[in-house]
Write a protein that holds these residues in place. Structure first.
Motif, PDB file in Angstrom:
ATOM      1  N   UNK A  54       0.829  -1.204   0.000  1.00  0.00           N
ATOM      2  CA  UNK A  54       0.000   0.000   0.000  1.00  0.00           C
ATOM      3  C   UNK A  54       0.866   1.258   0.000  1.00  0.00           C
ATOM      4  N   UNK A  55       1.899   1.270   0.829  1.00  0.00           N
ATOM      5  CA  UNK A  55       2.799   2.425   0.877  1.00  0.00           C
ATOM      6  C   UNK A  55       3.492   2.609  -0.473  1.00  0.00           C
ATOM      7  N   UNK A  56       3.908   1.520  -1.089  1.00  0.00           N
ATOM      8  CA  UNK A  56       4.547   1.614  -2.401  1.00  0.00           C
ATOM      9  C   UNK A  56       3.580   2.170  -3.435  1.00  0.00           C
ATOM     10  N   UNK A  57       2.341   1.692  -3.401  1.00  0.00           N
ATOM     11  CA  UNK A  57       1.349   2.178  -4.360  1.00  0.00           C
ATOM     12  C   UNK A  57       1.091   3.664  -4.194  1.00  0.00           C
ATOM     13  N   UNK A  58       1.015   4.121  -2.952  1.00  0.00           N
ATOM     14  CA  UNK A  58       0.730   5.532  -2.701  1.00  0.00           C
ATOM     15  C   UNK A  58       1.914   6.397  -3.110  1.00  0.00           C
ATOM     16  N   UNK A  59       3.117   5.983  -2.774  1.00  0.00           N
ATOM     17  CA  UNK A  59       4.295   6.791  -3.090  1.00  0.00           C
ATOM     18  C   UNK A  59       4.572   6.849  -4.587  1.00  0.00           C
ATOM     19  N   UNK A  60       4.419   5.756  -5.246  1.00  0.00           N
ATOM     20  CA  UNK A  60       4.762   5.697  -6.661  1.00  0.00           C
ATOM     21  C   UNK A  60       3.619   6.135  -7.569  1.00  0.00           C
ATOM     22  N   UNK A  61       2.429   6.228  -7.016  1.00  0.00           N
ATOM     23  CA  UNK A  61       1.288   6.593  -7.846  1.00  0.00           C
ATOM     24  C   UNK A  61       0.942   5.487  -8.823  1.00  0.00           C
ATOM     25  N   UNK A  62       1.320   4.263  -8.494  1.00  0.00           N
ATOM     26  CA  UNK A  62       1.118   3.138  -9.397  1.00  0.00           C
ATOM     27  C   UNK A  62      -0.155   2.375  -9.099  1.00  0.00           C
ATOM     28  N   UNK A  63      -1.151   3.018  -8.516  1.00  0.00           N
ATOM     29  CA  UNK A  63      -2.388   2.298  -8.193  1.00  0.00           C
ATOM     30  C   UNK A  63      -3.114   1.929  -9.464  1.00  0.00           C
ATOM     31  N   UNK A  64      -3.815   0.833  -9.399  1.00  0.00           N
ATOM     32  CA  UNK A  64      -4.589   0.385 -10.536  1.00  0.00           C
ATOM     33  C   UNK A  64      -3.914  -0.724 -11.299  1.00  0.00           C
ATOM     34  N   UNK A  65      -2.605  -0.880 -11.144  1.00  0.00           N
ATOM     35  CA  UNK A  65      -1.909  -1.943 -11.855  1.00  0.00           C
ATOM     36  C   UNK A  65      -2.090  -3.277 -11.166  1.00  0.00           C
ATOM     37  N   UNK A  66      -2.211  -3.262  -9.840  1.00  0.00           N
ATOM     38  CA  UNK A  66      -2.345  -4.531  -9.120  1.00  0.00           C
ATOM     39  C   UNK A  66      -3.799  -4.834  -8.806  1.00  0.00           C
ATOM     40  N   UNK A  67      -4.475  -3.931  -8.115  1.00  0.00           N
ATOM     41  CA  UNK A  67      -5.881  -4.154  -7.795  1.00  0.00           C
ATOM     42  C   UNK A  67      -6.505  -2.838  -7.356  1.00  0.00           C
ATOM     43  N   UNK A  68      -7.803  -2.771  -7.435  1.00  0.00           N
ATOM     44  CA  UNK A  68      -8.525  -1.603  -6.944  1.00  0.00           C
ATOM     45  C   UNK A  68      -8.168  -0.310  -7.655  1.00  0.00           C
ATOM     46  N   UNK A  69      -8.967   0.707  -7.397  1.00  0.00           N
ATOM     47  CA  UNK A  69      -8.717   2.004  -8.009  1.00  0.00           C
ATOM     48  C   UNK A  69      -8.326   3.029  -6.973  1.00  0.00           C
ATOM     49  N   UNK A  70      -8.023   4.204  -7.430  1.00  0.00           N
ATOM     50  CA  UNK A  70      -7.652   5.279  -6.512  1.00  0.00           C
ATOM     51  C   UNK A  70      -6.559   6.128  -7.099  1.00  0.00           C
ATOM     52  N   UNK A  71      -6.218   7.177  -6.403  1.00  0.00           N
ATOM     53  CA  UNK A  71      -5.186   8.076  -6.874  1.00  0.00           C
ATOM     54  C   UNK A  71      -3.883   7.867  -6.136  1.00  0.00           C
ATOM     55  N   UNK A  72      -2.859   8.567  -6.542  1.00  0.00           N
ATOM     56  CA  UNK A  72      -1.563   8.464  -5.904  1.00  0.00           C
ATOM     57  C   UNK A  72      -1.473   9.262  -4.617  1.00  0.00           C
ATOM     58  N   UNK A  73      -2.545   9.987  -4.253  1.00  0.00           N
ATOM     59  CA  UNK A  73      -2.509  10.828  -3.064  1.00  0.00           C
ATOM     60  C   UNK A  73      -2.858  10.036  -1.808  1.00  0.00           C
ATOM     61  N   UNK A  74      -3.297   8.801  -1.944  1.00  0.00           N
ATOM     62  CA  UNK A  74      -3.639   7.994  -0.780  1.00  0.00           C
ATOM     63  C   UNK A  74      -5.126   7.925  -0.529  1.00  0.00           C
ATOM     64  N   UNK A  75      -5.922   8.674  -1.271  1.00  0.00           N
ATOM     65  CA  UNK A  75      -7.374   8.614  -1.079  1.00  0.00           C
ATOM     66  C   UNK A  75      -7.931   7.517  -1.982  1.00  0.00           C
TER      67      UNK A  75
END
Length: 76
Positions: A54-75
């Motif tokens: 989760x921390x990696x996804x938030x820092x890198x802004x790479x959300x959406x590649x593994x699972x779920x949606x969201x932005x790189x801001x942590x919301x």
């Protein structure tokens, strides 16, 4: 002699390949309980690994590649 070896090789390949196409599942339903045991997992601490991802996804802004949606801001 060479033709006989080629035939034997072809028959052995067919026998080996037919074992992969078994109509029954590889793991029976009553055997899946043993595979779901925590001892069979890759990591010792799944919660820590999930937090680290989760921390990696938030820092890198790479959300959406593994699972779920969201932005790189942590919301979410």
């Amino acid at each position: 002699m060479r033709r006989r070896a080629a035939q034997l090789f072809l028959v052995s390949i067919c026998i080996a390949a037919s074992g992969c196409a078994a109509p029954s599942p590889w793991v029976a339903p009553f055997e899946r309980e043993a595979l779901a045991d925590p001892l069979m997992s890759f990591s010792r601490n799944a919660l820590m690994d999930k937090h680290r991802q989760h921390v990696f996804d938030v820092r890198e802004g790479g959300r959406g590649a593994t699972d779920g949606g969201g932005g790189g801001c942590g919301c979410n």
